[in-house]
Motif scaffolding. Sequence first.
Motif, PDB file in Angstrom:
ATOM      1  N   TYR A  17      33.371   3.369  29.287  1.00  0.00           N
ATOM      2  CA  TYR A  17      33.268   4.662  30.143  1.00  0.00           C
ATOM      3  C   TYR A  17      32.526   3.927  31.398  1.00  0.00           C
ATOM      4  O   TYR A  17      32.786   4.839  32.457  1.00  0.00           O
ATOM      5  CB  TYR A  17      31.738   5.281  29.076  1.00  0.00           C
ATOM      6  CG  TYR A  17      30.719   6.192  29.636  1.00  0.00           C
ATOM      7  CD1 TYR A  17      31.626   7.064  30.546  1.00  0.00           C
ATOM      8  CD2 TYR A  17      30.266   5.999  30.706  1.00  0.00           C
ATOM      9  CE1 TYR A  17      30.749   8.534  30.575  1.00  0.00           C
ATOM     10  CE2 TYR A  17      29.155   6.626  31.225  1.00  0.00           C
ATOM     11  CZ  TYR A  17      29.437   8.106  31.229  1.00  0.00           C
ATOM     12  OH  TYR A  17      28.580   9.035  32.225  1.00  0.00           O
ATOM     13  N   ILE A  18      31.328   2.816  31.829  1.00  0.00           N
ATOM     14  CA  ILE A  18      31.101   2.325  32.462  1.00  0.00           C
ATOM     15  C   ILE A  18      32.462   1.406  33.374  1.00  0.00           C
ATOM     16  O   ILE A  18      31.859   1.923  34.309  1.00  0.00           O
ATOM     17  CB  ILE A  18      30.163   0.977  31.945  1.00  0.00           C
ATOM     18  CG1 ILE A  18      29.718   1.006  31.040  1.00  0.00           C
ATOM     19  CG2 ILE A  18      30.295  -0.202  32.868  1.00  0.00           C
ATOM     20  CD1 ILE A  18      28.355   1.888  31.612  1.00  0.00           C
ATOM     21  N   GLY A  19      33.379   1.164  33.271  1.00  0.00           N
ATOM     22  CA  GLY A  19      34.794   0.654  33.970  1.00  0.00           C
ATOM     23  C   GLY A  19      34.492   2.247  34.971  1.00  0.00           C
ATOM     24  O   GLY A  19      35.146   1.808  36.093  1.00  0.00           O
ATOM     25  N   ASP A  20      35.200   3.014  34.067  1.00  0.00           N
ATOM     26  CA  ASP A  20      35.850   4.008  34.310  1.00  0.00           C
ATOM     27  C   ASP A  20      34.194   5.255  35.208  1.00  0.00           C
ATOM     28  O   ASP A  20      34.766   5.776  36.523  1.00  0.00           O
ATOM     29  CB  ASP A  20      35.615   5.387  33.140  1.00  0.00           C
ATOM     30  CG  ASP A  20      37.485   5.387  33.151  1.00  0.00           C
ATOM     31  OD1 ASP A  20      38.017   4.075  33.142  1.00  0.00           O
ATOM     32  OD2 ASP A  20      37.682   5.767  31.609  1.00  0.00           O
ATOM     33  N   PHE A  21      33.417   5.015  35.230  1.00  0.00           N
ATOM     34  CA  PHE A  21      32.013   5.876  36.259  1.00  0.00           C
ATOM     35  C   PHE A  21      32.062   4.865  36.948  1.00  0.00           C
ATOM     36  O   PHE A  21      32.047   5.274  38.389  1.00  0.00           O
ATOM     37  CB  PHE A  21      30.610   5.809  35.548  1.00  0.00           C
ATOM     38  CG  PHE A  21      29.617   6.376  35.934  1.00  0.00           C
ATOM     39  CD1 PHE A  21      29.210   7.672  35.569  1.00  0.00           C
ATOM     40  CD2 PHE A  21      28.729   5.556  36.914  1.00  0.00           C
ATOM     41  CE1 PHE A  21      28.527   7.949  36.450  1.00  0.00           C
ATOM     42  CE2 PHE A  21      27.769   5.931  37.425  1.00  0.00           C
ATOM     43  CZ  PHE A  21      27.649   7.220  37.547  1.00  0.00           C
ATOM     44  N   TYR A  22      32.145   3.388  37.760  1.00  0.00           N
ATOM     45  CA  TYR A  22      31.826   3.026  38.496  1.00  0.00           C
ATOM     46  C   TYR A  22      33.278   2.376  39.409  1.00  0.00           C
ATOM     47  O   TYR A  22      33.265   1.597  40.544  1.00  0.00           O
ATOM     48  CB  TYR A  22      31.500   1.836  37.652  1.00  0.00           C
ATOM     49  CG  TYR A  22      29.944   1.640  38.323  1.00  0.00           C
ATOM     50  CD1 TYR A  22      28.902   2.268  38.883  1.00  0.00           C
ATOM     51  CD2 TYR A  22      29.174   1.532  36.637  1.00  0.00           C
ATOM     52  CE1 TYR A  22      27.850   2.324  38.800  1.00  0.00           C
ATOM     53  CE2 TYR A  22      28.478   1.875  36.626  1.00  0.00           C
ATOM     54  CZ  TYR A  22      27.019   1.795  37.506  1.00  0.00           C
ATOM     55  OH  TYR A  22      25.999   2.359  37.663  1.00  0.00           O
ATOM     56  N   GLY A  23      34.508   2.617  38.517  1.00  0.00           N
ATOM     57  CA  GLY A  23      35.834   2.381  38.772  1.00  0.00           C
ATOM     58  C   GLY A  23      36.301   1.650  39.094  1.00  0.00           C
ATOM     59  O   GLY A  23      37.327   0.630  40.306  1.00  0.00           O
ATOM     60  N   PHE A  24      36.268   0.081  38.032  1.00  0.00           N
ATOM     61  CA  PHE A  24      36.847  -0.863  38.232  1.00  0.00           C
ATOM     62  C   PHE A  24      36.971  -1.125  36.544  1.00  0.00           C
ATOM     63  O   PHE A  24      36.128  -0.504  35.555  1.00  0.00           O
ATOM     64  CB  PHE A  24      36.197  -1.686  38.724  1.00  0.00           C
ATOM     65  CG  PHE A  24      34.974  -2.016  38.649  1.00  0.00           C
ATOM     66  CD1 PHE A  24      34.281  -2.786  37.131  1.00  0.00           C
ATOM     67  CD2 PHE A  24      33.730  -1.546  39.149  1.00  0.00           C
ATOM     68  CE1 PHE A  24      32.840  -2.464  37.526  1.00  0.00           C
ATOM     69  CE2 PHE A  24      32.038  -1.453  39.047  1.00  0.00           C
ATOM     70  CZ  PHE A  24      31.682  -2.241  37.542  1.00  0.00           C
ATOM     71  N   GLU A  25      37.747  -2.039  36.013  1.00  0.00           N
ATOM     72  CA  GLU A  25      38.112  -2.403  34.995  1.00  0.00           C
ATOM     73  C   GLU A  25      37.372  -3.416  34.626  1.00  0.00           C
ATOM     74  O   GLU A  25      37.352  -4.497  35.262  1.00  0.00           O
ATOM     75  CB  GLU A  25      39.680  -3.079  34.620  1.00  0.00           C
ATOM     76  CG  GLU A  25      40.415  -2.861  33.454  1.00  0.00           C
ATOM     77  CD  GLU A  25      41.417  -2.965  33.407  1.00  0.00           C
ATOM     78  OE1 GLU A  25      42.755  -2.895  32.734  1.00  0.00           O
ATOM     79  OE2 GLU A  25      42.837  -2.815  35.101  1.00  0.00           O
ATOM     80  N   LEU A  26      36.673  -3.357  32.988  1.00  0.00           N
ATOM     81  CA  LEU A  26      36.294  -4.453  32.400  1.00  0.00           C
ATOM     82  C   LEU A  26      37.185  -4.703  31.369  1.00  0.00           C
ATOM     83  O   LEU A  26      37.250  -4.797  30.650  1.00  0.00           O
ATOM     84  CB  LEU A  26      34.257  -3.849  31.838  1.00  0.00           C
ATOM     85  CG  LEU A  26      33.479  -2.915  33.188  1.00  0.00           C
ATOM     86  CD1 LEU A  26      32.269  -2.542  32.420  1.00  0.00           C
ATOM     87  CD2 LEU A  26      33.363  -4.273  33.794  1.00  0.00           C
ATOM     88  N   HIS A  27      36.746  -6.124  31.480  1.00  0.00           N
ATOM     89  CA  HIS A  27      37.512  -6.516  30.414  1.00  0.00           C
ATOM     90  C   HIS A  27      36.661  -7.869  28.914  1.00  0.00           C
ATOM     91  O   HIS A  27      37.342  -8.542  28.209  1.00  0.00           O
ATOM     92  CB  HIS A  27      37.927  -8.408  30.961  1.00  0.00           C
ATOM     93  CG  HIS A  27      39.195  -7.344  31.536  1.00  0.00           C
ATOM     94  ND1 HIS A  27      40.827  -6.828  30.968  1.00  0.00           N
ATOM     95  CD2 HIS A  27      39.563  -7.450  32.856  1.00  0.00           C
ATOM     96  CE1 HIS A  27      41.270  -6.542  31.620  1.00  0.00           C
ATOM     97  NE2 HIS A  27      40.391  -6.583  33.115  1.00  0.00           N
ATOM     98  N   THR A  28      35.304  -7.653  28.888  1.00  0.00           N
ATOM     99  CA  THR A  28      34.459  -7.804  28.300  1.00  0.00           C
ATOM    100  C   THR A  28      34.251  -6.928  26.966  1.00  0.00           C
ATOM    101  O   THR A  28      33.723  -5.632  26.820  1.00  0.00           O
ATOM    102  CB  THR A  28      33.189  -7.961  29.198  1.00  0.00           C
ATOM    103  OG1 THR A  28      33.252  -8.616  30.181  1.00  0.00           O
ATOM    104  CG2 THR A  28      32.001  -8.752  28.066  1.00  0.00           C
ATOM    105  N   PRO A  29      33.915  -7.752  26.097  1.00  0.00           N
ATOM    106  CA  PRO A  29      33.647  -6.801  23.975  1.00  0.00           C
ATOM    107  C   PRO A  29      32.644  -5.510  24.520  1.00  0.00           C
ATOM    108  O   PRO A  29      32.376  -4.524  23.612  1.00  0.00           O
ATOM    109  CB  PRO A  29      33.599  -7.290  23.396  1.00  0.00           C
ATOM    110  CG  PRO A  29      34.285  -8.699  23.947  1.00  0.00           C
ATOM    111  CD  PRO A  29      33.930  -9.214  25.027  1.00  0.00           C
ATOM    112  N   GLY A  30      31.431  -5.965  25.215  1.00  0.00           N
ATOM    113  CA  GLY A  30      29.953  -5.252  24.857  1.00  0.00           C
ATOM    114  C   GLY A  30      29.291  -5.294  23.788  1.00  0.00           C
ATOM    115  O   GLY A  30      29.107  -4.267  23.522  1.00  0.00           O
TER     116      GLY A  30
END
Length: 258
Positions: free
Chosen positions: A21-34
């Motif tokens: 959701y965070i990645g989609d909101f800001y428009g970049f791909e994240l690879h961290t488990p969170g």
Amino acid sequence: MIIDFHTHVYPDKIADKGVSYIGDFYGFELHTPGTIQHLSACCKEAGVAKKVLLAVSIRPDQVDSINHWLRGLLDENTFGFGALHPHTEDPIACLEHFREWGFSGVKFHPDMQTFELDDQRMFPVYAWLEEHRLPVYFHMGDPRYDYSRPYRLARVLDRFPGLIAIAAHLGGYCRWEEAESCLKGAQVYYDTSSALAFMDPGRATEIILGHGTDKVLFGTDYPVTNQADELERFYKLALTPDQQKAILGDNACRLLGI
């Protein structure tokens, strides 16, 4: 002591969705488990002693469950800013429990929660926070939205001069010139999260020194980035050891009452 004042984690079962959701909101791909486990491991590896978890409620009906979950994560090295939605039926009643629950403040994300930071309907909340000296954390700035613009926070601070406010992303992600024009030197804390990676170290140093190193907090915005990478960026800034010490931990200790 290093304190990461800006982190986000999600329950293990839905952490992948939260990060997406965070990645989609800001428009970049994240690879961290969170997850809290991964965050704690990253902090330990980077020499970060304590961390602050910031909770955001996208809908009013999520507030209770998010805060209940967040309470279970707090310990001597983990602090939390609770979730509150602007459309919560009785926000003051919720806030009255925050210190009882061990929260150090409240977090708002005007862009995700779609409310103007200086909306007069928020004034009773700000008045309560000012009276009870409970810090409030704002996501600030984004060129796509008008909700969290720095000038709106300046209006709030003019009306509530005793409010303990923290403006994320050096006062306004991608709106740093506006932040300088209306927040520079004001009685508001900045954090360094989601800022150092997007500007020259000289520019970041200029903003920090202009605002005052006694009012800046180190933050990573995990899972957007990690502690080791952000510390590497931070140490490229032209700051004295005393200034570094203030930003990395001393200012946070004062706010958290450590």
